[in-house]
Design a protein around this motif. Structure first.
Motif, PDB file in Angstrom:
ATOM      1  N   ALA A 143       0.984  -1.335  -0.089  1.00 44.17           N
ATOM      2  CA  ALA A 143       0.063  -0.121   0.162  1.00 44.17           C
ATOM      3  C   ALA A 143       0.829   1.180   0.083  1.00 44.17           C
ATOM      4  N   VAL A 144       1.921   1.327   0.740  1.00 47.03           N
ATOM      5  CA  VAL A 144       2.804   2.361   0.698  1.00 47.03           C
ATOM      6  C   VAL A 144       3.286   2.658  -0.650  1.00 47.03           C
ATOM      7  N   LYS A 145       3.923   1.497  -1.255  1.00 49.81           N
ATOM      8  CA  LYS A 145       4.466   1.694  -2.832  1.00 49.81           C
ATOM      9  C   LYS A 145       3.433   2.184  -3.600  1.00 49.81           C
ATOM     10  N   SER A 146       2.238   1.815  -3.555  1.00 53.36           N
ATOM     11  CA  SER A 146       0.984   2.295  -4.413  1.00 53.36           C
ATOM     12  C   SER A 146       0.999   3.968  -4.282  1.00 53.36           C
ATOM     13  N   ALA A 147       0.770   4.235  -2.995  1.00 50.21           N
ATOM     14  CA  ALA A 147       0.618   5.519  -2.553  1.00 50.21           C
ATOM     15  C   ALA A 147       1.681   6.556  -3.182  1.00 50.21           C
ATOM     16  N   VAL A 148       3.035   6.000  -3.040  1.00 50.66           N
ATOM     17  CA  VAL A 148       4.251   6.670  -3.461  1.00 50.66           C
ATOM     18  C   VAL A 148       4.126   6.755  -4.978  1.00 50.66           C
ATOM     19  N   GLU A 149       3.786   5.844  -5.721  1.00 47.04           N
ATOM     20  CA  GLU A 149       3.561   5.929  -7.236  1.00 47.04           C
ATOM     21  C   GLU A 149       2.802   6.724  -7.456  1.00 47.04           C
ATOM     22  N   ALA A 150       1.828   6.829  -6.773  1.00 46.33           N
ATOM     23  CA  ALA A 150       0.350   7.943  -7.172  1.00 46.33           C
ATOM     24  C   ALA A 150       0.709   9.340  -6.915  1.00 46.33           C
ATOM     25  N   GLY A 151       2.140   9.559  -6.304  1.00 47.12           N
ATOM     26  CA  GLY A 151       2.408  10.966  -6.032  1.00 47.12           C
ATOM     27  C   GLY A 151       2.036  11.424  -4.794  1.00 47.12           C
ATOM     28  N   PHE A 152       1.536  10.761  -3.637  1.00 48.00           N
ATOM     29  CA  PHE A 152       1.104  11.243  -2.726  1.00 48.00           C
ATOM     30  C   PHE A 152       2.149  11.504  -1.527  1.00 48.00           C
ATOM     31  N   GLY A 153       3.441  11.116  -1.756  1.00 46.03           N
ATOM     32  CA  GLY A 153       4.556  11.517  -0.829  1.00 46.03           C
ATOM     33  C   GLY A 153       5.563  10.585  -1.364  1.00 46.03           C
ATOM     34  N   ILE A 154       7.019  10.720  -0.461  1.00 46.15           N
ATOM     35  CA  ILE A 154       7.992   9.835  -0.518  1.00 46.15           C
ATOM     36  C   ILE A 154       7.942   8.793   0.881  1.00 46.15           C
ATOM     37  N   THR A 155       8.966   7.968   0.788  1.00 45.37           N
ATOM     38  CA  THR A 155       9.014   6.854   1.833  1.00 45.37           C
ATOM     39  C   THR A 155      10.420   6.386   1.985  1.00 45.37           C
ATOM     40  N   MET A 156      10.550   5.562   2.839  1.00 46.64           N
ATOM     41  CA  MET A 156      11.929   4.967   3.294  1.00 46.64           C
ATOM     42  C   MET A 156      11.465   3.407   3.336  1.00 46.64           C
ATOM     43  N   LEU A 157      12.120   2.519   2.301  1.00 40.75           N
ATOM     44  CA  LEU A 157      11.812   1.236   2.201  1.00 40.75           C
ATOM     45  C   LEU A 157      13.053   0.358   2.010  1.00 40.75           C
ATOM     46  N   SER A 158      12.827  -0.849   2.316  1.00 39.97           N
ATOM     47  CA  SER A 158      14.189  -1.850   1.992  1.00 39.97           C
ATOM     48  C   SER A 158      14.002  -2.062   0.323  1.00 39.97           C
ATOM     49  N   PRO A 159      15.162  -2.046  -0.031  1.00 44.23           N
ATOM     50  CA  PRO A 159      15.546  -2.295  -1.558  1.00 44.23           C
ATOM     51  C   PRO A 159      14.812  -3.585  -1.896  1.00 44.23           C
ATOM     52  N   SER A 160      14.905  -4.513  -1.081  1.00 44.79           N
ATOM     53  CA  SER A 160      14.405  -5.718  -1.415  1.00 44.79           C
ATOM     54  C   SER A 160      12.877  -5.815  -1.898  1.00 44.79           C
ATOM     55  N   SER A 161      12.188  -4.888  -1.352  1.00 44.40           N
ATOM     56  CA  SER A 161      10.630  -4.874  -1.369  1.00 44.40           C
ATOM     57  C   SER A 161      10.191  -3.899  -2.747  1.00 44.40           C
ATOM     58  N   ILE A 162      11.237  -3.075  -3.312  1.00 41.97           N
ATOM     59  CA  ILE A 162      10.871  -2.373  -4.492  1.00 41.97           C
ATOM     60  C   ILE A 162      11.571  -2.858  -5.864  1.00 41.97           C
ATOM     61  N   LYS A 163      12.191  -3.881  -5.854  1.00 41.98           N
ATOM     62  CA  LYS A 163      12.689  -4.408  -7.092  1.00 41.98           C
ATOM     63  C   LYS A 163      12.158  -4.377  -8.485  1.00 41.98           C
ATOM     64  N   HIS A 164      10.985  -4.856  -8.228  1.00 41.64           N
ATOM     65  CA  HIS A 164       9.876  -4.759  -9.530  1.00 41.64           C
ATOM     66  C   HIS A 164       9.918  -3.521  -9.871  1.00 41.64           C
ATOM     67  N   GLU A 165       9.202  -2.775  -8.855  1.00 42.72           N
ATOM     68  CA  GLU A 165       8.993  -1.315  -9.373  1.00 42.72           C
ATOM     69  C   GLU A 165      10.215  -0.408  -9.818  1.00 42.72           C
ATOM     70  N   LEU A 166      11.547  -0.853  -9.484  1.00 44.53           N
ATOM     71  CA  LEU A 166      12.697   0.046  -9.887  1.00 44.53           C
ATOM     72  C   LEU A 166      12.780  -0.511 -11.454  1.00 44.53           C
ATOM     73  N   ALA A 167      12.538  -1.903 -11.505  1.00 43.75           N
ATOM     74  CA  ALA A 167      13.053  -2.622 -12.952  1.00 43.75           C
ATOM     75  C   ALA A 167      11.951  -1.801 -13.858  1.00 43.75           C
ATOM     76  N   LEU A 168      10.775  -1.697 -13.514  1.00 43.16           N
ATOM     77  CA  LEU A 168       9.704  -1.034 -14.542  1.00 43.16           C
ATOM     78  C   LEU A 168       9.713   0.610 -14.537  1.00 43.16           C
ATOM     79  N   GLY A 169      10.805   1.041 -13.697  1.00 40.05           N
ATOM     80  CA  GLY A 169      10.915   2.603 -13.585  1.00 40.05           C
ATOM     81  C   GLY A 169       9.966   3.455 -13.093  1.00 40.05           C
ATOM     82  N   LEU A 170       8.970   2.576 -12.284  1.00 41.28           N
ATOM     83  CA  LEU A 170       7.759   3.390 -11.564  1.00 41.28           C
ATOM     84  C   LEU A 170       8.179   4.218 -10.132  1.00 41.28           C
TER      85      LEU A 170
END
Length: 305
Positions: A231-258
C-alpha cells in the motif's frame, strides 16, 4: 535415577514464571505432569527446591543454587543443536513462525523454495504481521518463533540477528528529488511522507535514525499511514509522498521505472533483521536448521540488492 535435562528445563520454567500452571502452559504440559517432574528432581537431589508461598512458587536456597546451572544447561543445549543442525537432513515436522511484512512478503519467498527442496518433510506455517503482533503471538504460545525488522526489548524474549538490511529513500519517477545524485536529510524532511503504521519495524528504524540526527517524528509531514508495504508503494507511485523502504521490497518497481531509490548523503538507515522466541522455550532442531539456512543466503542476497 540419573539427572534429567528435561527436568532441568521444567525447573527453569517454574522458577522463571513463578507457578506450576504457567510453566505447564509454556511447555504444553499438564500441571500434574510438571508437579511430578519437580518431585522427581527433588527426590534426585534429596532436598526441597521449591516452596509455595502467598506470592506463588519461590526457590529454596538449594533451588537458588541449582538455577544458574539449569540456565547454563539450556544455553549449552541450544549451542549443541546449533552446531549439529548442519549434519541433519532428514528432518520432519511443522514450523509455526511469524514474519514482519518486509521479511514475509519480499525476503522469505525467495528462500522457502530452496529450503523446501533441501528439507521436503518440514512444513512451514507462516503468518505475516507487524512486529508487535508477532511478539504478542509468541508470548501467547501461538507461534514458535518470529523474524522481525527491529530489536525487541522484552524480558521473556530471546533475540538474535540473522541478516543486515538498509532502508533507502524511495520517490516516484519524475519527483523533484529524482533528478539529483543524492540529497541531504534536511531536504528530504521537507516533503510529505507516506509511512507504514506505528508498530512496524520499518517505521521504528526510520524514526530512531531520524531522532539520532535531531529530527523528531513530529517534525515529519506524514500524510498517510498504511498497514502494508504494498500500500505504501502504491501511494508513493501515485504521487502522495515519499517514503523509506528496503531495496528488497521495490525491485519490481525499480525495474519498471515506477519508483526511484535516492541516496541520502548525510544519514544511513542500516538495520538488522532478528529472530525472536521465548527464552523459556527450547527451539526444535528443525527451527534451528531453518534459521541457520536463512542467515548466509539472506545476507548474500541483500548484499547484491
Amino acid at each position: 535415577m540419573a539427572l534429567n535435562y528435561h527436568q532441568l528445563h521444567i525447573f527453569y520454567n517454574v522458577a522463571k514464571l513463578g507457578s506450576f500452571s504457567a510453566a505447564a502452559q509454556a511447555l504444553h504440559m499438564t500441571q500434574p505432569a510438571v508437579t511430578m517432574q519437580m518431585q522427581s528432581l527433588e527426590d534426585h537431589f534429596g532436598c526441597k527446591l521449591l516452596i509455595r508461598s502467598t506470592r506463588g512458587i519461590e526457590l529454596t536456597e538449594a533451588g537458588q543454587t541449582l538455577l544458574p546451572f539449569a540456565v547454563r544447561s539450556l544455553e549449552l543445549m541450544r549451542e549443541t543443536e546449533d552446531a549439529m543442525s548442519r549434519f541433519t537432513h532428514q528432518l520432519e515436522g511443522r514450523l509455526q513462525l511469524g514474519a514482519s511484512l518486509t521479511i514475509g512478503e519480499y525476503v522469505l519467498p525467495r528462500l522457502l523454495g530452496p529450503f523446501g527442496h533441501q528439507y521436503p518433510h518440514i512444513q512451514i506455517m507462516l503468518k505475516v504481521m507487524n512486529t508487535s503482533q508477532i511478539v504478542d503471538y509468541i508470548l501467547q504460545h501461538q507461534l514458535m518463533f518470529g523474524l522481525v525488522e527491529a530489536p525487541v526489548d522484552h524480558p521473556d524474549i530471546q533475540i538474535e540477528p540473522v541478516m543486515e538490511d538498509e532502508l533507502k529513500l524511495v520517490v516516484p519517477a519524475g519527483h523533484k528529488l529524482d533528478v539529483q545524485e543524492g540529497v541531504d536529510l534536511e531536504q528530504v524532511v521537507k516533503y510529505p511522507f507516506v509511512l507504514r503504521e506505528k508498530g512496524s519495524g520499518t517505521r521504528q528504524v526510520m524514526e530512531e535514525e531520524l531522532h539520532r540526527r535531531g529530527v523528531g517524528a513530529a517534525d515529519l509531514n506524514v500524510v498517510m499511514e498504511l498497514g502494508s508495504t504494498g500500500a505504501v508503494k502504491s501511494a508513493v507511485e501515485a504521487g502522495f509522498g515519499i517514503t523509506m523502504l528496503s531495496p528488497s521490497s521495490i525491485k519490481h518497481e525499480l525495474a519498471l521505472g515506477l519508483l526511484r531509490m535516492i541516496p541520502i548523503r548525510n544519514a544511513s538507515f542500516k538495520r538488522r533483521f532478528f529472530s525472536i522466541h521465548l527464552k523459556s522455550t527450547l527451539l526444535p532442531i528443525s527451527a534451528v536448521t531453518f534459521l541457520n539456512f536463512i542467515k548466509q543466503p539472506m545476507a548474500e542476497d541483500q548484499g547484491g540488492a
